[in-house]
Design a protein around this motif. Structure first.
Motif, PDB file in Angstrom:
ATOM      1  N   PRO A 246       0.807  -1.230   0.000  1.00  0.00           N
ATOM      2  CA  PRO A 246       0.000   0.000   0.000  1.00  0.00           C
ATOM      3  C   PRO A 246       0.841   1.282   0.000  1.00  0.00           C
ATOM      4  CG  PRO A 246      -0.889  -1.578   1.566  1.00  0.00           C
ATOM      5  CD  PRO A 246       0.392  -2.156   1.072  1.00  0.00           C
ATOM      6  N   TYR A 247       1.994   1.261   0.684  1.00  0.00           N
ATOM      7  CA  TYR A 247       2.831   2.459   0.718  1.00  0.00           C
ATOM      8  C   TYR A 247       3.392   2.770  -0.670  1.00  0.00           C
ATOM      9  CZ  TYR A 247       6.697   5.618   1.724  1.00  0.00           C
ATOM     10  OH  TYR A 247       7.564   6.689   1.711  1.00  0.00           O
ATOM     11  N   THR A 248       3.844   1.750  -1.389  1.00  0.00           N
ATOM     12  CA  THR A 248       4.346   1.956  -2.746  1.00  0.00           C
ATOM     13  C   THR A 248       3.235   2.479  -3.645  1.00  0.00           C
ATOM     14  OG1 THR A 248       5.729  -0.002  -2.348  1.00  0.00           O
ATOM     15  CG2 THR A 248       5.713   0.886  -4.566  1.00  0.00           C
ATOM     16  N   LYS A 249       2.043   1.930  -3.490  1.00  0.00           N
ATOM     17  CA  LYS A 249       0.888   2.431  -4.261  1.00  0.00           C
ATOM     18  C   LYS A 249       0.624   3.900  -3.934  1.00  0.00           C
ATOM     19  CE  LYS A 249      -1.405  -2.091  -4.448  1.00  0.00           C
ATOM     20  NZ  LYS A 249      -2.567  -2.894  -3.999  1.00  0.00           N
ATOM     21  N   GLY A 250       0.808   4.249  -2.658  1.00  0.00           N
ATOM     22  CA  GLY A 250       0.603   5.633  -2.244  1.00  0.00           C
ATOM     23  C   GLY A 250       1.628   6.576  -2.839  1.00  0.00           C
ATOM     24  N   LEU A 251       2.904   6.149  -2.905  1.00  0.00           N
ATOM     25  CA  LEU A 251       3.949   6.991  -3.498  1.00  0.00           C
ATOM     26  C   LEU A 251       3.601   7.364  -4.938  1.00  0.00           C
ATOM     27  CD1 LEU A 251       7.415   5.525  -2.388  1.00  0.00           C
ATOM     28  CD2 LEU A 251       6.350   7.652  -1.647  1.00  0.00           C
ATOM     29  N   LEU A 252       2.994   6.431  -5.648  1.00  0.00           N
ATOM     30  CA  LEU A 252       2.613   6.692  -7.036  1.00  0.00           C
ATOM     31  C   LEU A 252       1.254   7.376  -7.140  1.00  0.00           C
ATOM     32  CD1 LEU A 252       3.753   3.257  -8.483  1.00  0.00           C
ATOM     33  CD2 LEU A 252       4.800   5.465  -8.976  1.00  0.00           C
ATOM     34  N   GLY A 253       0.329   6.968  -6.278  1.00  0.00           N
ATOM     35  CA  GLY A 253      -1.047   7.449  -6.399  1.00  0.00           C
ATOM     36  C   GLY A 253      -1.299   8.827  -5.831  1.00  0.00           C
TER      37      GLY A 253
END
Length: 505
Positions: A246-253
């Motif tokens: 989820p954190y990686t998704k957040g960095l992009l999203g």
């Protein structure tokens, strides 16, 4: 298979009992580029500083293995590090202006590296410097080597730092946020150049960044850190296109999208808590074109002295600026294009000339939000005192109790609490300090806000929070805004109309 350049296993680092990195494992091979990605406080830089022998001696280090060129780097003496640094190991720092000595010419600074690590004579050293500058595509390297750092642009200075790092053909290059201080147009060029030089020399590149999107094109693999722990690793393209954590998704999203203007932007907590909204309404430009500010024939210049001669160098010459009520006008352009000079001139921080300047309101109703919130706030004063001072100046009819209530309301409007009134700036993160800067500007009950690179120094997830605050305030208060940035994605998302500026020849 050749031995790894760096091999780290189960590395943990703490300062005064506070853990900043936990069980970090990392192997970097010759010719490989690995990016370690994370936001401020993730621990991404401390492992690299250890690998350069630059970590604070007070650091508490535990590791199953910490090897550089197959040797235990924790056992290296200061003399050993002195021989390695600048020779077999080189570092490219974030800010080239602070990495270079301001009062020594570029060529001389580069020569010092060769003096320390080679037996070349002066003529050969000068030739090696010119060749290194040519390799990083500095125009006219012979004359550029005679310049001081301040006589070069940010992108040119970073090229010089890269040239200096490559002088001794190191086996390992550590690049710590090498493009954060640069314009977006320059950023891609510098990363591509760094990657090309590394590929050609066969060196290993350890790239540190807070922006996954930036490194996806040049890194072979990515390691994502969150609060000191590794949460995702894998091939760069795979992590970028199909993130798992989820954190990686957040960095992009959390970044402004390439298309559309959804409000509010998703923030990191939405991804961590799996509460990302499926669809948001888009920001829309005001329909009525009622001008609140008009500047025609704007000219901004700075005096330059050469001996006894004074000349004026124009950065803006004959530009027209129009701002409509309720509109966000974007100013974008590379360093030296004058975008910040326009904003500063409007609030009287720069002198200027114009054919005509009209503004429908009082000049005190135009407020400025600076790029660096830490230097813009008085570190010795409490937040309550700062807001009270502005309220006393711009709303003198308020009693002390009313000012206190208004200060509390201002902090709550930007997402902080009444308890924060009693704190000083050092108690807050970068994003929180920028919110305080916004609250201070709002204390003057402005009609126009000028935001000068107000989110460029912030992490991606914090940036989205501040952009949401600005758009919410604009919507609720009916403000007009001039938004200055070098980031095309942020400008396109925030602005109803955009002015693109270019440096004058």
């Amino acid at each position: 298979m050749p031995a790894p350049v760096v091999h780290i296993d189960q590395l943990s680092i703490a300062f005064g009992g506070h853990q900043v990195l936990r069980d970090f494992t990392f192997t970097l091979n010759p010719g490989q580029t690995i990016a370690v990605v994370g936001e401020s406080g993730s621990g991404k830089s401390v492992a690299a500083l250890m690998a350069m022998g630059l970590l604070d001696k007070r650091a508490e280090i535990k590791a199953g293995a910490a090897q550089l060129f197959s040797e235990d780097l924790l056992s290296f003496s200061s003399e050993k590090w002195s021989d390695l640094r600048g020779n077999e190991v080189a570092m490219v720092f974030q800010d080239p202006m602070t990495a270079l000595h301001p009062s020594i010419r570029i060529g001389r600074q580069m020569e010092e590296v060769l003096e320390r690590h080679t037996d070349l004579n002066r003529a050969d050293r000068e030739q090696a410097v010119i060749e290194a500058l040519r390799e990083v595509e500095i125009s006219d390297p012979e004359s550029s080597s005679k310049k001081y750092p301040h006589e070069m642009s940010g992108g040119q200075r970073q090229r010089v730092v890269i040239a200096m790092a490559m002088l001794m053909k190191p086996k390992l290059i550590i690049a710590d946020e090498p493009t954060t201080a640069l314009d977006k147009a320059v950023e891609g060029t510098i990363l591509a150049l760094l990657n090309k030089l590394v590929r050609e020399s066969g060196a290993a590149l350890w790239l540190i960044s807070h922006d996954l999107e930036v490194v996806a094109e040049v890194a072979d693999e990515v390691v994502v850190l969150f609060r000191g722990e590794t949460v995702e690793t894998g091939p760069a393209k795979q992590v970028f296109t199909a993130p798992k954590h989820p954190y990686t998704k957040g960095l992009l999203g959390c970044r402004p999208p390439k298309e559309g203007r959804p409000f509010p932007l998703p923030v990191l907590d939405d991804f961590l808590n799996d509460t990302v909204p499926s669809k948001q309404a888009d920001l829309v430009a005001p329909t009525a074109a009622e001008e609140v500010m008009t500047i025609t024939g704007l000219r901004i210049g700075f005096e330059r002295r050469s001996g006894f001669r004074k000349t004026k160098q124009w950065v803006i010459n004959g530009t027209d600026v129009h701002l409509n009520r309720g509109e966000t006008l974007g100013l974008i352009g590379p360093s030296g294009s004058g975008k910040s000079s326009i904003g500063r001139a409007i609030v009287g921080l720069n002198s200027f000339e114009s054919t005509a300047f009209s503004y429908t309101g009082d000049a005190s109703k135009i407020q400025f939000i600076f790029q660096d919130p830490f230097s813009a706030l008085n570190g010795s004063k409490r937040i309550g005192w700062m807001l009270d001072s502005v309220l006393k100046r711009h709303q003198p009819e308020l009693s002390p109790l009313e000012r206190s209530k208004e200060a509390q309301a201002l902090l709550e409007e930007v997402g902080l609490t009444a308890a924060d009134l009693n704190k000083r700036p050092k108690a807050f993160s970068g994003g929180q300090r920028q919110r305080i800067g916004i609250a201070r500007a709002l204390a003057a009950a402005p009609e126009v806000l000028i935001c000068d690179e107000s989110v460029s120094a912030l992490d991606v997830s914090v940036q989205s929070q501040v952009l949401n605050v600005l758009n919410g305030i604009k919507k609720n208060r009916g403000l007009s805004m001039i938004f200055i940035s070098h980031d095309p994605d942020v400008i396109r998302y925030m602005c109803d109309r955009i002015m693109e500026l270019n440096p004058l020849d």
